[in-house]
Design a protein around this motif. Structure first.
Motif, PDB file in Angstrom:
ATOM      1  N   PHE A 257     -26.983  11.426 -31.272  1.00  0.00           N
ATOM      2  CA  PHE A 257     -27.860  10.586 -32.085  1.00  0.00           C
ATOM      3  C   PHE A 257     -27.146  10.108 -33.344  1.00  0.00           C
ATOM      4  O   PHE A 257     -27.215   8.934 -33.712  1.00  0.00           O
ATOM      5  CB  PHE A 257     -29.109  11.394 -32.439  1.00  0.00           C
ATOM      6  CG  PHE A 257     -30.229  10.578 -33.019  1.00  0.00           C
ATOM      7  CD1 PHE A 257     -30.484   9.303 -32.586  1.00  0.00           C
ATOM      8  CD2 PHE A 257     -31.048  11.114 -34.014  1.00  0.00           C
ATOM      9  CE1 PHE A 257     -31.522   8.554 -33.112  1.00  0.00           C
ATOM     10  CE2 PHE A 257     -32.083  10.384 -34.549  1.00  0.00           C
ATOM     11  CZ  PHE A 257     -32.324   9.100 -34.090  1.00  0.00           C
ATOM     12  N   ALA A 258     -26.434  11.021 -34.019  1.00  0.00           N
ATOM     13  CA  ALA A 258     -25.721  10.654 -35.245  1.00  0.00           C
ATOM     14  C   ALA A 258     -24.624   9.635 -34.959  1.00  0.00           C
ATOM     15  O   ALA A 258     -24.457   8.655 -35.705  1.00  0.00           O
ATOM     16  CB  ALA A 258     -25.131  11.908 -35.897  1.00  0.00           C
ATOM     17  N   VAL A 259     -23.868   9.827 -33.872  1.00  0.00           N
ATOM     18  CA  VAL A 259     -22.811   8.880 -33.519  1.00  0.00           C
ATOM     19  C   VAL A 259     -23.404   7.520 -33.179  1.00  0.00           C
ATOM     20  O   VAL A 259     -22.872   6.467 -33.571  1.00  0.00           O
ATOM     21  CB  VAL A 259     -21.974   9.422 -32.338  1.00  0.00           C
ATOM     22  CG1 VAL A 259     -20.983   8.366 -31.850  1.00  0.00           C
ATOM     23  CG2 VAL A 259     -21.233  10.680 -32.740  1.00  0.00           C
ATOM     24  N   PHE A 260     -24.507   7.535 -32.461  1.00  0.00           N
ATOM     25  CA  PHE A 260     -25.150   6.276 -32.084  1.00  0.00           C
ATOM     26  C   PHE A 260     -25.675   5.542 -33.315  1.00  0.00           C
ATOM     27  O   PHE A 260     -25.588   4.311 -33.412  1.00  0.00           O
ATOM     28  CB  PHE A 260     -26.284   6.552 -31.104  1.00  0.00           C
ATOM     29  CG  PHE A 260     -26.574   5.392 -30.198  1.00  0.00           C
ATOM     30  CD1 PHE A 260     -25.776   5.134 -29.098  1.00  0.00           C
ATOM     31  CD2 PHE A 260     -27.631   4.542 -30.454  1.00  0.00           C
ATOM     32  CE1 PHE A 260     -26.026   4.058 -28.268  1.00  0.00           C
ATOM     33  CE2 PHE A 260     -27.892   3.465 -29.638  1.00  0.00           C
ATOM     34  CZ  PHE A 260     -27.096   3.228 -28.533  1.00  0.00           C
ATOM     35  N   MET A 261     -26.229   6.280 -34.269  1.00  0.00           N
ATOM     36  CA  MET A 261     -26.680   5.663 -35.515  1.00  0.00           C
ATOM     37  C   MET A 261     -25.505   5.094 -36.310  1.00  0.00           C
ATOM     38  O   MET A 261     -25.632   4.068 -36.974  1.00  0.00           O
ATOM     39  CB  MET A 261     -27.429   6.694 -36.367  1.00  0.00           C
ATOM     40  CG  MET A 261     -28.773   7.116 -35.843  1.00  0.00           C
ATOM     41  SD  MET A 261     -29.988   5.771 -35.777  1.00  0.00           S
ATOM     42  CE  MET A 261     -29.899   5.338 -34.049  1.00  0.00           C
ATOM     43  N   PHE A 262     -24.354   5.759 -36.248  1.00  0.00           N
ATOM     44  CA  PHE A 262     -23.143   5.252 -36.888  1.00  0.00           C
ATOM     45  C   PHE A 262     -22.834   3.853 -36.389  1.00  0.00           C
ATOM     46  O   PHE A 262     -22.583   2.928 -37.173  1.00  0.00           O
ATOM     47  CB  PHE A 262     -21.986   6.210 -36.579  1.00  0.00           C
ATOM     48  CG  PHE A 262     -20.632   5.713 -37.008  1.00  0.00           C
ATOM     49  CD1 PHE A 262     -20.162   5.969 -38.288  1.00  0.00           C
ATOM     50  CD2 PHE A 262     -19.834   4.981 -36.144  1.00  0.00           C
ATOM     51  CE1 PHE A 262     -18.914   5.500 -38.692  1.00  0.00           C
ATOM     52  CE2 PHE A 262     -18.585   4.522 -36.538  1.00  0.00           C
ATOM     53  CZ  PHE A 262     -18.129   4.780 -37.816  1.00  0.00           C
ATOM     54  N   SER A 263     -22.844   3.677 -35.081  1.00  0.00           N
ATOM     55  CA  SER A 263     -22.529   2.369 -34.501  1.00  0.00           C
ATOM     56  C   SER A 263     -23.627   1.350 -34.785  1.00  0.00           C
ATOM     57  O   SER A 263     -23.352   0.220 -35.207  1.00  0.00           O
ATOM     58  CB  SER A 263     -22.324   2.521 -32.990  1.00  0.00           C
ATOM     59  OG  SER A 263     -22.107   1.265 -32.380  1.00  0.00           O
ATOM     60  N   MET A 264     -24.890   1.748 -34.578  1.00  0.00           N
ATOM     61  CA  MET A 264     -25.981   0.791 -34.682  1.00  0.00           C
ATOM     62  C   MET A 264     -26.143   0.252 -36.097  1.00  0.00           C
ATOM     63  O   MET A 264     -26.261  -0.960 -36.312  1.00  0.00           O
ATOM     64  CB  MET A 264     -27.295   1.433 -34.220  1.00  0.00           C
ATOM     65  CG  MET A 264     -28.431   0.429 -34.101  1.00  0.00           C
ATOM     66  SD  MET A 264     -30.035   1.178 -33.758  1.00  0.00           S
ATOM     67  CE  MET A 264     -30.554   1.658 -35.403  1.00  0.00           C
ATOM     68  N   TYR A 265     -26.138   1.138 -37.087  1.00  0.00           N
ATOM     69  CA  TYR A 265     -26.351   0.678 -38.457  1.00  0.00           C
ATOM     70  C   TYR A 265     -25.147  -0.094 -38.990  1.00  0.00           C
ATOM     71  O   TYR A 265     -25.304  -0.985 -39.829  1.00  0.00           O
ATOM     72  CB  TYR A 265     -26.684   1.859 -39.367  1.00  0.00           C
ATOM     73  CG  TYR A 265     -28.161   2.111 -39.454  1.00  0.00           C
ATOM     74  CD1 TYR A 265     -28.934   1.508 -40.440  1.00  0.00           C
ATOM     75  CD2 TYR A 265     -28.804   2.921 -38.536  1.00  0.00           C
ATOM     76  CE1 TYR A 265     -30.294   1.724 -40.511  1.00  0.00           C
ATOM     77  CE2 TYR A 265     -30.164   3.139 -38.591  1.00  0.00           C
ATOM     78  CZ  TYR A 265     -30.903   2.547 -39.580  1.00  0.00           C
ATOM     79  OH  TYR A 265     -32.263   2.756 -39.641  1.00  0.00           O
ATOM     80  N   GLY A 266     -23.945   0.242 -38.513  1.00  0.00           N
ATOM     81  CA  GLY A 266     -22.790  -0.552 -38.898  1.00  0.00           C
ATOM     82  C   GLY A 266     -22.925  -1.986 -38.432  1.00  0.00           C
ATOM     83  O   GLY A 266     -22.702  -2.945 -39.196  1.00  0.00           O
ATOM     84  N   VAL A 267     -23.344  -2.160 -37.174  1.00  0.00           N
ATOM     85  CA  VAL A 267     -23.537  -3.510 -36.628  1.00  0.00           C
ATOM     86  C   VAL A 267     -24.679  -4.231 -37.339  1.00  0.00           C
ATOM     87  O   VAL A 267     -24.575  -5.416 -37.683  1.00  0.00           O
ATOM     88  CB  VAL A 267     -23.797  -3.433 -35.108  1.00  0.00           C
ATOM     89  CG1 VAL A 267     -24.202  -4.802 -34.563  1.00  0.00           C
ATOM     90  CG2 VAL A 267     -22.563  -2.932 -34.381  1.00  0.00           C
ATOM     91  N   LEU A 268     -25.781  -3.517 -37.576  1.00  0.00           N
ATOM     92  CA  LEU A 268     -26.939  -4.132 -38.240  1.00  0.00           C
ATOM     93  C   LEU A 268     -26.597  -4.638 -39.637  1.00  0.00           C
ATOM     94  O   LEU A 268     -27.161  -5.619 -40.108  1.00  0.00           O
ATOM     95  CB  LEU A 268     -28.083  -3.113 -38.337  1.00  0.00           C
ATOM     96  CG  LEU A 268     -28.868  -2.822 -37.063  1.00  0.00           C
ATOM     97  CD1 LEU A 268     -29.870  -1.700 -37.317  1.00  0.00           C
ATOM     98  CD2 LEU A 268     -29.582  -4.054 -36.560  1.00  0.00           C
ATOM     99  N   THR A 269     -25.676  -3.968 -40.301  1.00  0.00           N
ATOM    100  CA  THR A 269     -25.276  -4.379 -41.646  1.00  0.00           C
ATOM    101  C   THR A 269     -24.354  -5.595 -41.619  1.00  0.00           C
ATOM    102  O   THR A 269     -24.481  -6.511 -42.441  1.00  0.00           O
ATOM    103  CB  THR A 269     -24.574  -3.221 -42.371  1.00  0.00           C
ATOM    104  OG1 THR A 269     -25.430  -2.081 -42.375  1.00  0.00           O
ATOM    105  CG2 THR A 269     -24.257  -3.596 -43.806  1.00  0.00           C
ATOM    106  N   LEU A 270     -23.421  -5.615 -40.668  1.00  0.00           N
ATOM    107  CA  LEU A 270     -22.398  -6.658 -40.658  1.00  0.00           C
ATOM    108  C   LEU A 270     -22.901  -7.990 -40.090  1.00  0.00           C
ATOM    109  O   LEU A 270     -22.451  -9.055 -40.509  1.00  0.00           O
ATOM    110  CB  LEU A 270     -21.190  -6.190 -39.841  1.00  0.00           C
ATOM    111  CG  LEU A 270     -20.435  -4.973 -40.370  1.00  0.00           C
ATOM    112  CD1 LEU A 270     -19.240  -4.668 -39.492  1.00  0.00           C
ATOM    113  CD2 LEU A 270     -19.985  -5.191 -41.817  1.00  0.00           C
ATOM    114  N   GLN A 271     -23.823  -7.941 -39.129  1.00  0.00           N
ATOM    115  CA  GLN A 271     -24.229  -9.182 -38.472  1.00  0.00           C
ATOM    116  C   GLN A 271     -24.880 -10.192 -39.420  1.00  0.00           C
ATOM    117  O   GLN A 271     -24.511 -11.377 -39.393  1.00  0.00           O
ATOM    118  CB  GLN A 271     -25.154  -8.871 -37.301  1.00  0.00           C
ATOM    119  CG  GLN A 271     -24.384  -8.414 -36.069  1.00  0.00           C
ATOM    120  CD  GLN A 271     -25.294  -8.071 -34.918  1.00  0.00           C
ATOM    121  OE1 GLN A 271     -26.449  -7.675 -35.093  1.00  0.00           O
ATOM    122  NE2 GLN A 271     -24.778  -8.198 -33.708  1.00  0.00           N
ATOM    123  N   PRO A 272     -25.838  -9.804 -40.263  1.00  0.00           N
ATOM    124  CA  PRO A 272     -26.395 -10.806 -41.187  1.00  0.00           C
ATOM    125  C   PRO A 272     -25.346 -11.377 -42.131  1.00  0.00           C
ATOM    126  O   PRO A 272     -25.385 -12.578 -42.452  1.00  0.00           O
ATOM    127  CB  PRO A 272     -27.466 -10.019 -41.957  1.00  0.00           C
ATOM    128  CG  PRO A 272     -27.810  -8.882 -41.071  1.00  0.00           C
ATOM    129  CD  PRO A 272     -26.541  -8.526 -40.370  1.00  0.00           C
TER     130      PRO A 272
END
Length: 504
Positions: A257-272
């Motif tokens: 879960f922690a690793v998956f959140m690492f990837s997901m929130y990184g992408v969510l921040t960079l895309q906008p």
């Protein structure tokens, strides 16, 4: 449900407004991510106190205080005049919002009889999933039509509705005296806060060449060691009961879960930032482009909830990881000339993968834990989520800055007066080598290309990071979700979308 939506919506609605906040608050791309990480960390730290505060204050009183504090902090965030102010108010918002989702779910469990509980949690899950879908679009509309401050002001009417509803309908619970390990909690605050200081200020201060970063890193390690020793000493009275880690499924699923959140929130921040700052998308258009992720996640959540009995949890999680990997790696092939379709379809694949991971992973996490440890485990799991997400936001921003600077130096080395390509490019813009405007134009174009190269490098890391989850999943007990749901008559699978949405 209104109280939960208040917290979940705020997580996604702010992301789209970050580029606008960056300009008005005079922050660089790395500093503006503190708006996200401060909220994630403070909510993760205070999540374990939910049970203690519920017992000492009563569930209704604690929910009222949390909603009122969240609304007040939201208003202060909207009025903030500097980066320091909004970070402080976001910390307060995270503290107030930490208990909203678990307390709201606990109220549902109490007020509905067992026969209706699964149906109630499914409806709760639908409401919770409104956040990932409406968040980016609503945030883009409010930012473009009014200003970024309205992504915080919008919490006021929703919060007042939740406050009045809680006051009128939520029943009181008995207040109980309960001990809490405040020294252990202090160690937790020091450990996580200093770790976040290292991540947020590391790139700006030259990482471990800075005395501040060295001291913060040492304090973080010291805090974690003292927390572990304190918890071993206190046993059941510790802020975290470390015995939950004896359960292999819980430990492995929390790491995944922690690793998956690492990837997901990184992408969510960079895309906008990519869409608005580099591709010149209007804010509302950015929100519309990002919205399909939430819609795809809803579809896959319900598919996962219906099929977990037959397939089991592990195959669904693996399929979700593969979808997330494919969707993220496609982004490493982007260019500054991509059309909206090439932005949208990888986002849809990512969103579909998120739903396939969240629901079965929540099932695996609690499948073999004793019921009396479930509340303790939920707090540890949410702390893991906050740390993973915060790491993803901070490190992805640092990679963009570091690799962007490297790309600037590399590409800038080819801009010489003897370059035929440079002369032709300037001529196409009606400029010559000695035109005073040429330097400014070249600096802008070079900066744009260099930052885009940094983004692609960050996407590459965020995409491949989820592969770390695969060997961890191999150690999870075979058929764990499948066996549990079969034994329980399928009830957990119906309730799972609520947990999955709350995680997202």
């Amino acid at each position: 449900m209104a109280a939960a939506v208040l917290q979940i919506l705020d997580t996604t609605i702010v992301v789209v407004a970050l580029p606008h906040m960056q300009g008005e608050l005079q922050a660089n791309a790395n500093q503006i991510t503190w708006v996200l990480t401060s909220y994630l960390i403070s909510s993760g730290i205070f999540m374990p106190l939910t049970g203690y505060l519920t017992d000492r204050l009563g569930r209704r009183t604690y929910l009222l205080i949390s909603i009122a504090g969240f609304v007040l902090a939201s208003m202060l965030c909207g009025l903030a005049a500097s980066l320091d102010e909004i970070v402080i108010f976001r910390l307060a918002q995270g503290v107030a919002g930490a208990g909203l989702v678990p307390t709201a779910q606990a109220v549902l469990v109490d007020v509905y009889p067992p026969a209706e509980r699964g149906h109630a949690m499914a409806i709760f899950g639908v409401g919770a999933m409104v956040g990932p879908i409406l968040g980016p679009t609503l945030g883009g509309f409010l930012t473009e039509t009014f200003s970024w401050r309205w992504v915080f002001f919008i919490n006021l009417p929703v919060g007042i509705l939740a406050l009045l509803g809680t006051w009128r309908f939520v029943p009181r619970t008995e207040v109980r005296r309960r001990h809490s390990d405040w020294l252990g909690f202090g160690f937790l605050v020091v450990a996580v806060a200093c770790m976040q200081l290292v991540l947020d200020r590391g790139q700006e201060n030259g990482w471990f060449g800075s005395r501040t970063i060295q001291v913060a890193a040492a304090l973080s390690v010291f805090g974690y060691l003292c927390l572990i020793l304190r918890n071993l000493e206190m046993g059941r009275d510790a802020i975290f009961d470390l015995r939950v880690f004896r359960d292999r499924n819980f430990t492995l699923s929390t790491l995944v879960f922690a690793v998956f959140m690492f990837s997901m929130y990184g992408v969510l921040t960079l895309q906008p930032m990519m869409l608005e700052s580099l591709l010149d998308y209007p804010t509302f258009t950015t929100g519309l482009v990002l919205a399909p992720r939430g819609a795809a996640a809803i579809v896959s959540m319900f598919l996962a909830g219906r099929s977990i009995n037959r397939i089991g949890a592990k195959p669904l999680i693996v399929a979700g990881i593969v979808c997330t990997l494919i969707g993220t790696l496609v982004m490493t092939r982007y260019s500054l000339e991509i059309d909206p379709w090439w932005v949208i379809w990888p986002i849809v694949i990512q969103g579909f993968g998120l739903g396939l991971v969240f629901v079965p992973l929540a099932t695996v996490c609690f499948a073999t834990l004793p019921p009396e440890q479930s509340a303790e485990a939920a707090g540890v799991r949410q702390l893991g989520r906050a740390i993973g997400a915060s790491l993803g936001v901070a490190l992805s921003s640092a990679i963009v800055a570091r690799e962007g600077q490297a790309a600037w130096n590399q590409m800038g080395g080819h801009l010489t007066p003897f370059s035929t390509a440079l002369r032709e490019a300037l001529a196409s813009l009606g400029l010559g080598l000695h035109d005073p405007r040429a330097g400014a134009v070249l600096a802008r174009l070079l900066g744009r290309e260099a930052r885009f190269e940094g983004l692609l490098d960050a996407y590459w890391l965020l995409g491949w990071s989820v592969v770390v989850c695969l060997p961890l999943l191999m150690l999870v007990e075979k058929g764990v979700g499948k066996q549990r749901d079969a034994d329980d008559g399928g009830e957990p699978a119906r309730a799972a979308p609520a947990a999955g949405a709350a995680d997202g």
